[in-house]
Design an enzyme around this catalytic site. Sequence first.
Site: not given
Length: 197
Positions: A12, A88, A91, A107, A177
């Site tokens: 997280g 992971l 959807i 990503h 990220e």
Amino acid sequence: MFNIAVFVSGRGSNFLALYESLKKRQSEAQIAAVVADRNCQAVEKAKELGISTYFVSSKSREDFFTYEELKQILLEGETNLIVLAGFLKKIPDTFVDSFKSRIINIHPALLPSYSGKGMYGINVHKAVFNSRERYSGATVHIVDKIYDHGKILAQQKVDISTAKSPEEIAERVLEIEHRILPEVVRKIIEGKINLDT
Ligand code: GRF
């Protein structure tokens, strides 16, 4: 209030980077829900922060919701944006349709390279390492029905030519990220990125 739901499966750190950036900017946006497919650190952290947590289609929990139920919960919560941050599972198409162009993903590679089924987490960095790439990076994109395929919203590269292992690449990419995900979300909130394609 601009409501964000963050989907997680692991530690997280991206969720927290987003949380901190919203807090720092005293944004009109909030992370209203954290959704996980398994017990994980991210959920524990969300609970500590007083954020509502939900499990979806989980093998490790009995109290999980189906995607259909989750859809209702998120719609009732007037969710404006769904952020996949290390989530992971793929959807389901029907869920993607319900939140069309309102789901984004981070990503850990320079899409369209190193994408698709199986290309997640350390697998991505191993593949990049084995290909002796000079650069890797991170990409934020809209989620559509194909893995890692939707419109790219932001991408930043990092020099990994001196990295000695996939883990070292992961570290360098993670820094990127943590920078680009909050930035993209901020631009979406401010209307500077148009998600309607
Ligand atoms: C990140 O590298 C993300 O891009 C990938 O999985 C990792 C999750 O890290 N999909 P965290 O759970 O946000 O710390």
